[in-house]
Motif scaffolding. Structure first.
Motif, PDB file in Angstrom:
ATOM      1  N   GLY A  36       0.877  -1.221   0.248  1.00  0.00           N
ATOM      2  CA  GLY A  36       0.188   0.036   0.288  1.00  0.00           C
ATOM      3  C   GLY A  36       0.372   1.566  -0.088  1.00  0.00           C
ATOM      4  O   GLY A  36       0.556   2.311  -0.216  1.00  0.00           O
ATOM      5  N   THR A  37       2.188   1.136   0.584  1.00  0.00           N
ATOM      6  CA  THR A  37       2.853   2.425   0.403  1.00  0.00           C
ATOM      7  C   THR A  37       3.260   2.533  -1.734  1.00  0.00           C
ATOM      8  O   THR A  37       3.817   1.987  -2.134  1.00  0.00           O
ATOM      9  CB  THR A  37       4.234   2.104   0.910  1.00  0.00           C
ATOM     10  OG1 THR A  37       3.902   1.470   2.313  1.00  0.00           O
ATOM     11  CG2 THR A  37       5.641   3.163   1.057  1.00  0.00           C
ATOM     12  N   PRO A  38       3.291   4.044  -1.588  1.00  0.00           N
ATOM     13  CA  PRO A  38       3.174   3.606  -3.617  1.00  0.00           C
ATOM     14  C   PRO A  38       4.808   4.163  -3.770  1.00  0.00           C
ATOM     15  O   PRO A  38       4.671   4.312  -4.522  1.00  0.00           O
ATOM     16  CB  PRO A  38       2.379   5.542  -3.522  1.00  0.00           C
ATOM     17  CG  PRO A  38       2.187   5.890  -1.942  1.00  0.00           C
ATOM     18  CD  PRO A  38       2.137   5.165  -1.134  1.00  0.00           C
ATOM     19  N   ALA A  61      13.547   8.385 -10.891  1.00  0.00           N
ATOM     20  CA  ALA A  61      12.073   7.213 -10.962  1.00  0.00           C
ATOM     21  C   ALA A  61      10.962   8.046  -9.946  1.00  0.00           C
ATOM     22  O   ALA A  61      11.212   8.878  -8.765  1.00  0.00           O
ATOM     23  CB  ALA A  61      12.273   5.889 -10.615  1.00  0.00           C
ATOM     24  N   PHE A  62       9.672   7.274 -10.302  1.00  0.00           N
ATOM     25  CA  PHE A  62       9.355   7.998  -8.703  1.00  0.00           C
ATOM     26  C   PHE A  62       8.040   7.430  -9.746  1.00  0.00           C
ATOM     27  O   PHE A  62       7.618   6.550 -10.555  1.00  0.00           O
ATOM     28  CB  PHE A  62       8.830   9.791  -9.303  1.00  0.00           C
ATOM     29  CG  PHE A  62       8.032   9.876 -10.904  1.00  0.00           C
ATOM     30  CD1 PHE A  62       6.801   9.605 -10.741  1.00  0.00           C
ATOM     31  CD2 PHE A  62       8.908   9.913 -11.662  1.00  0.00           C
ATOM     32  CE1 PHE A  62       6.684  10.227 -11.922  1.00  0.00           C
ATOM     33  CE2 PHE A  62       8.273  10.413 -13.075  1.00  0.00           C
ATOM     34  CZ  PHE A  62       7.619  10.502 -13.509  1.00  0.00           C
ATOM     35  N   ASP A  63       6.964   7.620  -8.214  1.00  0.00           N
ATOM     36  CA  ASP A  63       6.036   6.891  -8.812  1.00  0.00           C
ATOM     37  C   ASP A  63       4.471   7.295  -9.625  1.00  0.00           C
ATOM     38  O   ASP A  63       4.612   8.649  -9.213  1.00  0.00           O
ATOM     39  CB  ASP A  63       4.398   6.914  -7.595  1.00  0.00           C
ATOM     40  CG  ASP A  63       3.614   6.176  -7.257  1.00  0.00           C
ATOM     41  OD1 ASP A  63       3.321   4.571  -7.608  1.00  0.00           O
ATOM     42  OD2 ASP A  63       2.338   6.639  -6.568  1.00  0.00           O
ATOM     43  N   GLY A  64       4.101   6.887 -10.524  1.00  0.00           N
ATOM     44  CA  GLY A  64       3.421   7.706 -11.939  1.00  0.00           C
ATOM     45  C   GLY A  64       2.122   7.701 -12.013  1.00  0.00           C
ATOM     46  O   GLY A  64       1.444   9.035 -11.261  1.00  0.00           O
ATOM     47  N   GLU A  65       1.077   6.972 -11.014  1.00  0.00           N
ATOM     48  CA  GLU A  65      -0.264   6.857 -10.907  1.00  0.00           C
ATOM     49  C   GLU A  65       0.026   5.855  -9.752  1.00  0.00           C
ATOM     50  O   GLU A  65       0.379   5.674  -9.447  1.00  0.00           O
ATOM     51  CB  GLU A  65      -0.839   7.021 -12.414  1.00  0.00           C
ATOM     52  CG  GLU A  65      -0.498   5.239 -12.730  1.00  0.00           C
ATOM     53  CD  GLU A  65      -1.407   4.894 -14.182  1.00  0.00           C
ATOM     54  OE1 GLU A  65      -1.591   3.791 -14.183  1.00  0.00           O
ATOM     55  OE2 GLU A  65      -1.278   6.206 -14.979  1.00  0.00           O
ATOM     56  N   SER A  66      -1.787   6.476  -9.787  1.00  0.00           N
ATOM     57  CA  SER A  66      -1.876   5.165  -8.627  1.00  0.00           C
ATOM     58  C   SER A  66      -2.877   3.961  -9.079  1.00  0.00           C
ATOM     59  O   SER A  66      -3.511   3.622  -9.984  1.00  0.00           O
ATOM     60  CB  SER A  66      -3.611   5.576  -7.239  1.00  0.00           C
ATOM     61  OG  SER A  66      -3.685   4.655  -6.394  1.00  0.00           O
ATOM     62  N   LEU A  67      -2.175   2.769  -8.667  1.00  0.00           N
ATOM     63  CA  LEU A  67      -3.133   1.394  -9.531  1.00  0.00           C
ATOM     64  C   LEU A  67      -4.230   1.052  -8.709  1.00  0.00           C
ATOM     65  O   LEU A  67      -4.116   0.907  -7.214  1.00  0.00           O
ATOM     66  CB  LEU A  67      -1.669   0.716 -10.079  1.00  0.00           C
ATOM     67  CG  LEU A  67      -0.407   0.751 -10.728  1.00  0.00           C
ATOM     68  CD1 LEU A  67       0.829  -0.127 -10.523  1.00  0.00           C
ATOM     69  CD2 LEU A  67      -1.517   0.938 -12.095  1.00  0.00           C
ATOM     70  N   ASP A  73       3.788   1.739  -9.172  1.00  0.00           N
ATOM     71  CA  ASP A  73       4.111   1.749 -10.171  1.00  0.00           C
ATOM     72  C   ASP A  73       5.136   2.714 -10.545  1.00  0.00           C
ATOM     73  O   ASP A  73       5.571   3.906 -10.021  1.00  0.00           O
ATOM     74  CB  ASP A  73       2.402   3.349 -10.335  1.00  0.00           C
ATOM     75  CG  ASP A  73       3.202   3.879 -11.441  1.00  0.00           C
ATOM     76  OD1 ASP A  73       3.801   3.130 -12.461  1.00  0.00           O
ATOM     77  OD2 ASP A  73       1.870   4.782 -12.138  1.00  0.00           O
ATOM     78  N   PHE A  74       6.596   2.141 -11.080  1.00  0.00           N
ATOM     79  CA  PHE A  74       7.717   3.020 -11.939  1.00  0.00           C
ATOM     80  C   PHE A  74       7.952   3.505 -12.409  1.00  0.00           C
ATOM     81  O   PHE A  74       7.444   2.699 -13.816  1.00  0.00           O
ATOM     82  CB  PHE A  74       8.693   1.485 -11.761  1.00  0.00           C
ATOM     83  CG  PHE A  74       9.571   1.912 -12.056  1.00  0.00           C
ATOM     84  CD1 PHE A  74      10.394   1.449 -11.226  1.00  0.00           C
ATOM     85  CD2 PHE A  74      10.078   2.703 -13.321  1.00  0.00           C
ATOM     86  CE1 PHE A  74      11.893   1.869 -11.036  1.00  0.00           C
ATOM     87  CE2 PHE A  74      11.617   2.390 -14.001  1.00  0.00           C
ATOM     88  CZ  PHE A  74      12.222   2.735 -12.720  1.00  0.00           C
ATOM     89  N   THR A  75       7.811   4.959 -12.474  1.00  0.00           N
ATOM     90  CA  THR A  75       7.934   5.847 -13.866  1.00  0.00           C
ATOM     91  C   THR A  75       8.872   6.533 -14.003  1.00  0.00           C
ATOM     92  O   THR A  75       9.573   6.684 -13.051  1.00  0.00           O
ATOM     93  CB  THR A  75       6.802   6.822 -13.655  1.00  0.00           C
ATOM     94  OG1 THR A  75       4.952   5.928 -14.178  1.00  0.00           O
ATOM     95  CG2 THR A  75       7.308   7.271 -15.257  1.00  0.00           C
ATOM     96  N   THR A  76       9.923   6.359 -15.148  1.00  0.00           N
ATOM     97  CA  THR A  76      11.569   7.286 -15.423  1.00  0.00           C
ATOM     98  C   THR A  76      11.021   7.564 -16.610  1.00  0.00           C
ATOM     99  O   THR A  76      11.021   6.983 -17.787  1.00  0.00           O
ATOM    100  CB  THR A  76      12.742   5.969 -14.345  1.00  0.00           C
ATOM    101  OG1 THR A  76      13.256   7.048 -15.096  1.00  0.00           O
ATOM    102  CG2 THR A  76      12.809   4.647 -16.237  1.00  0.00           C
ATOM    103  N   VAL A 174       5.234  -3.063 -10.433  1.00  0.00           N
ATOM    104  CA  VAL A 174       5.912  -4.328  -9.824  1.00  0.00           C
ATOM    105  C   VAL A 174       5.588  -4.928  -8.797  1.00  0.00           C
ATOM    106  O   VAL A 174       4.956  -4.072  -7.965  1.00  0.00           O
ATOM    107  CB  VAL A 174       6.992  -3.347  -9.409  1.00  0.00           C
ATOM    108  CG1 VAL A 174       8.081  -5.003  -8.705  1.00  0.00           C
ATOM    109  CG2 VAL A 174       8.251  -2.571 -10.555  1.00  0.00           C
ATOM    110  N   ASP A 175       4.865  -6.186  -8.633  1.00  0.00           N
ATOM    111  CA  ASP A 175       4.514  -6.262  -7.670  1.00  0.00           C
ATOM    112  C   ASP A 175       5.119  -7.177  -6.346  1.00  0.00           C
ATOM    113  O   ASP A 175       4.667  -6.885  -4.970  1.00  0.00           O
ATOM    114  CB  ASP A 175       2.977  -7.649  -8.479  1.00  0.00           C
ATOM    115  CG  ASP A 175       1.903  -8.379  -7.339  1.00  0.00           C
ATOM    116  OD1 ASP A 175       1.575  -7.090  -6.627  1.00  0.00           O
ATOM    117  OD2 ASP A 175       2.181  -9.548  -7.060  1.00  0.00           O
ATOM    118  N   SER A 176       6.090  -8.126  -7.312  1.00  0.00           N
ATOM    119  CA  SER A 176       7.122  -8.678  -6.341  1.00  0.00           C
ATOM    120  C   SER A 176       8.385  -8.546  -6.732  1.00  0.00           C
ATOM    121  O   SER A 176       8.649  -8.935  -7.669  1.00  0.00           O
ATOM    122  CB  SER A 176       6.266  -9.635  -5.908  1.00  0.00           C
ATOM    123  OG  SER A 176       6.329 -10.650  -6.575  1.00  0.00           O
TER     124      SER A 176
END
Length: 219
Positions: A36-38, A61-67, A73-76, A174-176
């Motif tokens: 749950g930590t974005p 890299a940063f959290d791009g959007e809420s899934l 959510d990996f965005t770069t 990325v799930d795990s």
């Protein structure tokens, strides 16, 4: 005769202690899941004699959007990465065998590339283009067992999962992450043959002294 048996037993014990390393078979040693930590994946399972940090963003890299389904959510737009570190307890060592990534593309052409601090992030250990779109996760496995720099690891080692894309931007879920390997105690150095000879000679002297004392007592 008793002294000879004692010397032989002592020598056999030393040889056994030097030859036997207390190691476990390859198995998951650190598992990271989305909780749950974005901005991070949290270590949910870590082997004894090992500690691990959360897998978090770096390098832009940063959290791009809420899934909605719950994943990182990996965005770069460049050289961003997701990184985590593992630290091996003193007196132990880790042979890394694999890193399994559960991921799905959010942007067409996105991929992943794995590097580590073992060679200052210089070489690619694994790269894949993500061939499934979110929310259809796929498993990508980096085989590390043949990477010499990732064997007999002590202290802290950092792994980085970089985002790649032929189109400039990388975005994926990325799930795990699951790091597997073998943990074992650092083997004691095997003594030189001369050392065994000196030890056995010393035991012989002790035995001779004991026989003299018994002979004097009997006289």
């Amino acid at each position: 005769m008793h002294t000879f048996r004692l010397a032989r037993t002592a020598a056999a014990t030393i040889l056994l202690a030097a030859a036997c390393a207390q190691a476990s078979a390859a198995s998951p040693v650190a598992v990271f899941d989305f909780n749950g930590t974005p901005t991070a994946l949290t270590p949910t399972s870590v082997a004894d004699h090992l500690s691990a940090t959360s897998a978090s963003f770096g390098g832009g890299a940063f959290d791009g959007e809420s899934l909605p389904a719950g994943a990182l959510d990996f965005t770069t737009f460049g050289t961003g990465y997701l990184q985590f570190s593992v630290t091996v307890e003193n007196g132990w060592e880790l042979d890394a065998q694999s890193l399994v990534v559960q991921a799905a593309a959010l942007l067409y052409g996105s991929g992943i590339e794995l590097r580590s601090s073992a060679d200052s992030f210089a070489s690619s250990l694994h790269s894949s283009v993500l061939n499934t779109g979110y929310p259809n996760y796929n498993t990508y496995t980096a085989n590390l067992g043949t990477v010499t720099a990732l064997q007999n690891l002590t202290g802290t080692t950092t792994f980085r999962l970089y985002g790649t894309s032929a189109f400039g931007d990388a975005q994926f879920a990325v799930d795990s992450l699951t790091l597997s390997g073998e943990l074992g105690q650092v083997a004691a150095p095997v003594p030189e043959p001369e050392t065994y000879a000196l030890m056995l000679a010393g035991l012989g002297v002790v035995g001779a002294m004991a026989r003299r004392r018994r002979a004097r007592a009997a006289a």
